[in-house]
Motif scaffolding. Structure first.
Motif, PDB file in Angstrom:
ATOM      1  N   TRP A 195     -18.652   0.061  12.856  1.00  0.00           N
ATOM      2  CA  TRP A 195     -18.366  -0.178  11.437  1.00  0.00           C
ATOM      3  C   TRP A 195     -18.690   1.078  10.613  1.00  0.00           C
ATOM      4  CZ3 TRP A 195     -21.402  -4.584   8.465  1.00  0.00           C
ATOM      5  CH2 TRP A 195     -20.979  -4.623   7.133  1.00  0.00           C
ATOM      6  N   VAL A 196     -17.662   1.657  10.023  1.00  0.00           N
ATOM      7  CA  VAL A 196     -17.860   2.804   9.133  1.00  0.00           C
ATOM      8  C   VAL A 196     -18.529   2.288   7.855  1.00  0.00           C
ATOM      9  CG1 VAL A 196     -16.732   4.612   7.795  1.00  0.00           C
ATOM     10  CG2 VAL A 196     -15.852   3.988  10.060  1.00  0.00           C
ATOM     11  N   PHE A 197     -19.770   2.693   7.650  1.00  0.00           N
ATOM     12  CA  PHE A 197     -20.617   2.029   6.668  1.00  0.00           C
ATOM     13  C   PHE A 197     -20.850   2.843   5.401  1.00  0.00           C
ATOM     14  CE2 PHE A 197     -24.773  -0.006   5.426  1.00  0.00           C
ATOM     15  CZ  PHE A 197     -24.320  -1.314   5.381  1.00  0.00           C
ATOM     16  N   SER A 198     -20.506   4.147   5.390  1.00  0.00           N
ATOM     17  CA  SER A 198     -20.797   4.901   4.169  1.00  0.00           C
ATOM     18  C   SER A 198     -19.624   4.913   3.205  1.00  0.00           C
ATOM     19  CB  SER A 198     -21.173   6.354   4.468  1.00  0.00           C
ATOM     20  OG  SER A 198     -21.041   6.682   5.796  1.00  0.00           O
ATOM     21  N   ARG A 199     -19.983   4.917   1.945  1.00  0.00           N
ATOM     22  CA  ARG A 199     -18.973   5.019   0.892  1.00  0.00           C
ATOM     23  C   ARG A 199     -19.385   6.170  -0.011  1.00  0.00           C
ATOM     24  NH1 ARG A 199     -17.455   2.402   4.160  1.00  0.00           N
ATOM     25  NH2 ARG A 199     -16.525   0.339   4.219  1.00  0.00           N
ATOM     26  N   GLN A 200     -18.381   6.922  -0.436  1.00  0.00           N
ATOM     27  CA  GLN A 200     -18.684   8.097  -1.252  1.00  0.00           C
ATOM     28  C   GLN A 200     -18.533   7.752  -2.731  1.00  0.00           C
ATOM     29  OE1 GLN A 200     -16.273   8.364   1.503  1.00  0.00           O
ATOM     30  NE2 GLN A 200     -18.199   8.491   2.640  1.00  0.00           N
ATOM     31  N   ARG A 201     -19.225   6.676  -3.107  1.00  0.00           N
ATOM     32  CA  ARG A 201     -19.096   6.202  -4.475  1.00  0.00           C
ATOM     33  C   ARG A 201     -20.482   5.950  -5.064  1.00  0.00           C
ATOM     34  NH1 ARG A 201     -13.639   5.669  -6.482  1.00  0.00           N
ATOM     35  NH2 ARG A 201     -14.822   4.810  -8.202  1.00  0.00           N
ATOM     36  N   TYR A 202     -20.497   5.725  -6.360  1.00  0.00           N
ATOM     37  CA  TYR A 202     -21.759   5.545  -7.067  1.00  0.00           C
ATOM     38  C   TYR A 202     -22.291   4.107  -7.002  1.00  0.00           C
ATOM     39  CZ  TYR A 202     -24.960   4.850 -10.975  1.00  0.00           C
ATOM     40  OH  TYR A 202     -26.026   4.496 -11.736  1.00  0.00           O
ATOM     41  N   TRP A 203     -21.427   3.150  -7.299  1.00  0.00           N
ATOM     42  CA  TRP A 203     -21.896   1.789  -7.581  1.00  0.00           C
ATOM     43  C   TRP A 203     -22.082   0.966  -6.300  1.00  0.00           C
ATOM     44  CZ3 TRP A 203     -24.822  -0.336 -10.807  1.00  0.00           C
ATOM     45  CH2 TRP A 203     -24.728  -1.657 -11.216  1.00  0.00           C
ATOM     46  N   GLY A 248     -15.373  13.973  -0.397  1.00  0.00           N
ATOM     47  CA  GLY A 248     -16.117  13.265   0.621  1.00  0.00           C
ATOM     48  C   GLY A 248     -17.599  13.229   0.300  1.00  0.00           C
ATOM     49  N   GLU A 249     -17.950  13.715  -0.894  1.00  0.00           N
ATOM     50  CA  GLU A 249     -19.343  13.596  -1.329  1.00  0.00           C
ATOM     51  C   GLU A 249     -19.424  12.560  -2.427  1.00  0.00           C
ATOM     52  OE1 GLU A 249     -22.694  16.672  -1.093  1.00  0.00           O
ATOM     53  OE2 GLU A 249     -21.074  17.600  -2.237  1.00  0.00           O
ATOM     54  N   SER A 250     -20.543  11.876  -2.452  1.00  0.00           N
ATOM     55  CA  SER A 250     -20.751  10.849  -3.458  1.00  0.00           C
ATOM     56  C   SER A 250     -21.114  11.490  -4.792  1.00  0.00           C
ATOM     57  CB  SER A 250     -21.882   9.946  -2.972  1.00  0.00           C
ATOM     58  OG  SER A 250     -22.596   9.431  -4.052  1.00  0.00           O
ATOM     59  N   PRO A 251     -20.831  10.814  -5.929  1.00  0.00           N
ATOM     60  CA  PRO A 251     -21.247  11.348  -7.236  1.00  0.00           C
ATOM     61  C   PRO A 251     -22.761  11.544  -7.300  1.00  0.00           C
ATOM     62  CG  PRO A 251     -19.890   9.383  -7.512  1.00  0.00           C
ATOM     63  CD  PRO A 251     -20.132   9.538  -6.053  1.00  0.00           C
ATOM     64  N   LEU A 252     -23.487  10.843  -6.449  1.00  0.00           N
ATOM     65  CA  LEU A 252     -24.944  10.974  -6.453  1.00  0.00           C
ATOM     66  C   LEU A 252     -25.391  12.380  -6.053  1.00  0.00           C
ATOM     67  CD1 LEU A 252     -25.966   7.604  -4.742  1.00  0.00           C
ATOM     68  CD2 LEU A 252     -26.222   8.223  -7.146  1.00  0.00           C
ATOM     69  N   ALA A 253     -24.520  13.068  -5.288  1.00  0.00           N
ATOM     70  CA  ALA A 253     -24.896  14.390  -4.784  1.00  0.00           C
ATOM     71  C   ALA A 253     -25.131  15.381  -5.921  1.00  0.00           C
ATOM     72  CB  ALA A 253     -23.816  14.911  -3.843  1.00  0.00           C
ATOM     73  N   ALA A 254     -24.534  15.087  -7.076  1.00  0.00           N
ATOM     74  CA  ALA A 254     -24.645  16.022  -8.197  1.00  0.00           C
ATOM     75  C   ALA A 254     -25.938  15.847  -8.985  1.00  0.00           C
ATOM     76  CB  ALA A 254     -23.445  15.841  -9.128  1.00  0.00           C
ATOM     77  N   ILE A 255     -26.678  14.795  -8.716  1.00  0.00           N
ATOM     78  CA  ILE A 255     -27.895  14.538  -9.492  1.00  0.00           C
ATOM     79  C   ILE A 255     -29.082  15.147  -8.767  1.00  0.00           C
ATOM     80  CG2 ILE A 255     -29.224  12.763 -10.677  1.00  0.00           C
ATOM     81  CD1 ILE A 255     -26.803  10.961 -10.236  1.00  0.00           C
ATOM     82  N   THR A 256     -29.325  16.387  -9.028  1.00  0.00           N
ATOM     83  CA  THR A 256     -30.319  17.123  -8.240  1.00  0.00           C
ATOM     84  C   THR A 256     -31.713  16.520  -8.322  1.00  0.00           C
ATOM     85  OG1 THR A 256     -30.400  18.659 -10.059  1.00  0.00           O
ATOM     86  CG2 THR A 256     -29.153  19.347  -8.132  1.00  0.00           C
TER      87      THR A 256
END
Length: 798
Positions: A417-425, A463-471
């Motif tokens: 099962w591909v379990f990761s999502r590149q999203r915020y919510w 392919g990166e989540s928006p979370l990646a930008a929140i250092t």
RNA sequence: GCCGGGGUGGCGGAAUAGGUAGACGCUACGGACUUAAAAUCCGUUGGGCGUUUCGCCCGUGCGGGUUCGAUUCCCGCCUCCGGCACCA
């Protein structure tokens, strides 16, 4: 005479239930429990339509029915509130998903209240609540610790519109299940769950479930178990070998070539210098094709590698090809091709002029037209000639095993099962990446890893989540070594929260455990689960997997979450599913206003068999509303001038009890409604108290507000749900007068009413008096008489 | 292509261990009540025909079969819907 006033009645009982906390339940070991669950909704901004009502009414009827039978009924509701619409709204309108979710939940809750269902709102859960998703993350950590969650870079399905990777289950005919956009292949580092480890148990468990056959079949097909053998082919002149999987080891002598998937690691190793250019070109081209293109074009393509494999049973040299009809992620990504007995191989062999050798004949020994893909008798197979397929499969597998060149094997279509999502919510995946320690799960006492507030929800598309930008959120310390580390920025799919929510209802506020084991043991598993068929292989498969895992680690004491499943049909309008874009949505609010919740509830049942799609008819609810008024008037009239029960009224009453009970049990709820209508139509202007009380109790699951009011009018203290479901007396169900159809040569000519125990001659005499029977018998000779007491008398004449 | 589920009046749908096809409801039509309308109540409502208080023929997607009798069971088709789809 006071007339039926749905507004006053429904408001009155709704507040009565609230004030008395009538629907709040607690664990009571002395009482049998019944757990009746609705698939919890995603609280969208659009609100409920009459189609949503259908399932909710159905489950509420069952909940109330079980309550009247004395069960302690758990009937909860909550919110599957992570998901893309809220996030997309945030992007478009800048409203934080928490805010829009809260407002949508409020709307949904108000609309759900209209149904008058016996939901225990004290147990409400919300998957986006940190107190809830703490435990969603906790489960993930347990899986990680046991090697069931792992990270891998691999080509996955990616939806360019939703800008996130998808699970195989979320791809329908090459397109995103949510939005219909064709998916692309992307190489991404992904979190995976090892659901394949549970493949056999997920398959076996299906046998124990009281589920619709259709859903069981769909899950079986999705898991896709195949028994066969692995066969090892040496490569001529090289040190490598190729392992293939086949379900037909009996056809091994007919293998005339082999095919590797374009992605297969041996392709580059075994290709000869002469073929290198062609092969590289082909592989490059094949890899660039999207899965839609690959699916759309079924024309076989491929290139010869120049290498040869050695067939382990006869030592034959057979060419090794590369072809994209072989899939890298099934079996070993390589096949032996037996064109005589496989349609795909046959097509490929025809196209590239490869040899075709029949090795299976019909049972009677005749050589069939090719390709011949079913079992038969072996030919051209050396020592195995004359053996039937079934035995040859075993014999050849054993033979290979002895030589160390193969063994029996089982393969599944289901993938991890591909379990990761590149999203915020969504729930942050609780892993920290440390340069020294590698992947480190967040310690349980530090959960939940909460979502940070962001300014920009826009997916990166890389392919990166928006979370990646929140250092400031990403940069953290390693829980192991204390050094600087980074948080995982992928989030979980929406399914994560819905995999286990039904456990949380048992103990929704527990802060030290997912739920108290004692409460879980009492309430779970779910006795009846009601929802749409669209989750047949998504939510329902994932949940079963989660529960099996939680069982293995001792969190729950059962390993199937849903004992009985019921899929309600869709409500269509103008032949189509209701949707805002089609403009065919029927809003329940106006109907409740005009006719009342009880009328709408009954009409939702009356519309058609509950498991079948049904067309909404605007006039239909009128008939139900009239029926409710007739019931109301019957009670009010009878109270003024109450007759005594008669044998006839008692027989009707017991018949009603039997019919309604039987039809609720078998989910024929549309015919429950007609049974009530027929009953009331048969009564006169007034009826005795006992009949009225029975009627009111039986009607209570369908029309709870009406039933409460009538119960009170009949002089009882509320609530009617403290009453008990009546029992039918079998003696009262026996008819003493029956109608027998009279047939002549199988054609019905009339009927006679006779005592149930009437002798054949009596029926015959009565029949002879009927004009049409007389006509039909005129001048004929009766050859034979068939008499089925209580049913028919058939006269065969000539 | 494979697997599964359906096709019954003007409409939603009843009835299948083979036994009165069309329950119940909607629509439509006729009648009662009313100054009138709404609501309510009563009646008719699968098609066709006749000598019309009664009777005959046809009728459950199509064609066969089994049976005293088939919407129901069997064989062969047509068609619609859903699932899977190069899984070796």
């Amino acid at each position: 005479m006071n007339s039926y006033n749905h507004k006053a009645i429904e408001a009155k009982w709704r507040s009565y239930w609230e004030e008395t906390q009538a629907h709040t339940v607690t664990m009571d070991p002395d009482k049998p429990k019944f757990y009746c669950l609705d698939m919890f909704p995603y609280p969208s901004g659009a609100g409920l339509h009459v189609g949503h009502w259908r399932g909710y009414v159905l489950s509420d009827v069952w909940s109330r029915y079980k309550k009247l039978q004395g069960y302690n009924v758990l009937h909860p509701m909550g919110w599957d509130a992570f998901g893309l619409p809220a996030e997309n709204d945030a992007i478009k309108k800048g409203i934080h998903p928490t805010v829009s979710t809260a407002s949508n939940v409020a709307t949904f809750k108000r609309q759900l209240h209209e149904i008058g269902a016996m939901y225990d709102w004290t147990r409400e859960v919300n998957t986006t609540d940190p107190g809830y998703y703490k435990w969603t993350q906790w489960i993930f950590v347990q899986m990680y610790k046991r090697g069931l969650a792992y990270r891998k870079e691999m080509p996955i399905n990616f939806c360019p519109s939703c800008q996130t990777g998808l699970a195989n289950e979320e791809v329908v005919q090459g397109a995103c299940e949510r939005c219909g956009t064709p998916v692309e292949k992307r190489h991404l580092m992904q979190w995976m769950l090892r659901i394949t480890k549970y493949a056999d148990r997920l398959l076996e468990g299906l046998k124990t479930l009281d589920w619709p056959e259709k859903v069981v079949k769909m899950q079986e097909a999705w898991i896709g178990r195949s028994e066969g053998a692995e066969v090892v082919f040496a490569i001529d002149g090289a040190d490598e070998q190729i392992t293939v999987f086949t379900t037909r080891p009996d056809t091994l002598f007919g293998a005339t070539y082999m095919v590797l998937a374009p992605e297969h690691e041996l392709v580059s190793k075994i290709t000869t210098p002469e073929q290198k250019e062609d092969v590289e070109k082909y592989v490059k081209q094949a890899m660039s094709k999207s899965s839609v293109e690959r699916m759309a074009n079924k024309e076989k393509t491929g290139v010869f590698t120049g290498a040869y494999g050695i067939n382990p049973v006869n030592g034959k040299r057979i060419p090794i090809w590369v072809g994209d009809y072989v899939l890298i992620d099934y079996g070993s990504g390589a096949i032996m091709a037996v064109p005589a007995h496989d349609e795909r191989d046959y097509e490929f062999a025809q196209k590239f002029a490869l040899p075709i050798i029949p090795v299976i004949a019909e049972k009677d020994g005749t050589v069939p037209d090719l390709p011949f893909v079913i079992d038969g008798v072996l030919i051209n197979s050396g020592p195995f000639d004359g053996m039937d397929s079934e035995n040859a499969k075993k014999a050849i597998t054993e033979h290979l095993q002895k030589k160390g060149q193969g063994r029996a094997s089982v393969q599944y279509k289901m993938r991890d099962w591909v379990f990761s999502r590149q999203r915020y919510w969504g729930e942050p995946i609780p892993i920290v990446h440390c340069p020294k320690c590698g992947e480190v799960p967040v310690p349980e006492d530090q959960l939940p890893v909460t979502l940070p507030d962001v300014e920009n929800y826009q997916p990166t598309g890389t392919g990166e989540s928006p979370l990646a930008a929140i250092t400031e959120w990403v940069n953290t310390t390693c829980p192991k070594c204390g050094g600087p580390a980074k948080r995982e920025t992928n989030t979980m799919p929406q399914w994560a929260g819905s995999c286990w929510y039904f456990l949380r209802y048992a103990d929704p506020d527990n802060d030290t455990a997912l739920a108290d084991p004692e409460k879980l043991a009492y309430w779970l598993p779910v006795d009846l689960y009601v929802g749409g068929i669209e989750h047949a292989v998504l939510h329902l498969l994932y949940s079963r997997f989660y529960i099996k895992f939680l069982y293995d680690i001792g969190v729950v004491d059962f390993d199937e979450p849903f004992v009985r499943l019921f899929n309600q049909g869709m409500v269509t309008k103008d032949g189509a599913k209701m949707s805002k874009s089609k403009g065919n949505v029927v809003n329940p609010d106006e109907l409740v206003e005009h006719y009342g919740a009880d009328s709408l509830r009954i009409y939702e049942l009356f519309i058609g068999p509950p498991e079948v799609d049904s067309e909404w008819m605007d006039n239909g609810i009128e008939g139900v509303y009239r029926f409710i008024q007739r019931v109301w008037n019957l009670v009010v009239r009878s109270l003024k001038n109450m007759p005594e029960p008669t044998l006839a009224s008692e027989k009707l009453r017991h018949r009603l009890i039997a019919t309604v009970t039987e039809r609720i049990e078998s989910f024929k709820l549309n015919t429950v409604v007609s049974a009530f209508m027929e009953y009331v139509n048969q009564l006169g202007q007034t009826v005795d108290r006992q009949s009225l009380e029975t009627l009111v109790i039986l009607l209570a699951p369908l029309a709870p507000h009406l039933a409460e009011e009538l119960w009170q009018l009949l002089g009882h203290k509320p609530s009617v749900f403290d009453a008990r479901w009546p029992q039918a007396d079998p003696a009262m169900l026996v008819a003493d007068q029956v109608t027998v159809a009279i047939q002549v040569n199988g054609r019905t000519r009339g009927t006679v009413d006779v005592p149930a125990d009437a002798a054949q001659e009596d029926v015959m005499n009565a029949a002879a008096a009927i004009t049409s029977v007389k006509n039909a018998l005129e001048g004929k000779e009766i050859l034979k008489t068939i008499y089925v007491p209580g049913k028919i008398l058939n006269l065969v004449v000539k």
